[in-house]
Design a protein around this motif. Sequence first.
Motif: not given
Length: 195
Positions: A28, A31-32, A43-45, A47, A92-94, A99, A101
Amino acid sequence: QSIDPSVSLPYWDYTIEGQKVNETGRIRDWRESIVFSNEMFGSATVNGMVTDGRFGYTKAKYNANNYTTVTNAYGFMRAPWNQNANPYVTRYNTTYGFDFTAVPNCQTHKDILSKNTFTEFGSMVAYASHGTTHMMIGGIGNADYKNVLKSLNYSLNDAQTWVPTAFAYQKNMFRKGWLSCPKTCSLDTPMTECK
């Protein structure tokens, strides 16, 4: 800006957030980032369609064949292997349902800059220092290979190690002529059938 003060090119040193993620283990923190605020890129969250930030509800260039030779089968200015029919900019976050990291950090860049030849540097800079950011920022939607592989009892740990390579191979195979993509699909053709 010394030539035209009204023009600027934003720069994001994503190594800062990458280092923080590697120190804390909290994705996060990436993403934040302020980059994903409503004042910047949104936002990066999400989809799917980007709905906030400077590019919220921005339409993708359509009928782009009159503008460029690079379009997808639906006629949007996207990579030919990207059969995304959404008329808006998407994120998309995926990637293939996974997912990610693993973001570049200070050590990643230090390792690249310590290479002694351009060949070593060039091969690492293309992937290690920024390749995963494509998956972290844009991702790949509507391609949930994770659940397909899971249903086949394939090791998801193994799959997660080769998915970033598959992401790169797709474009490389297209550019070498080893992967063909449809030339045209009507807008009412479902993405799953535009092959």
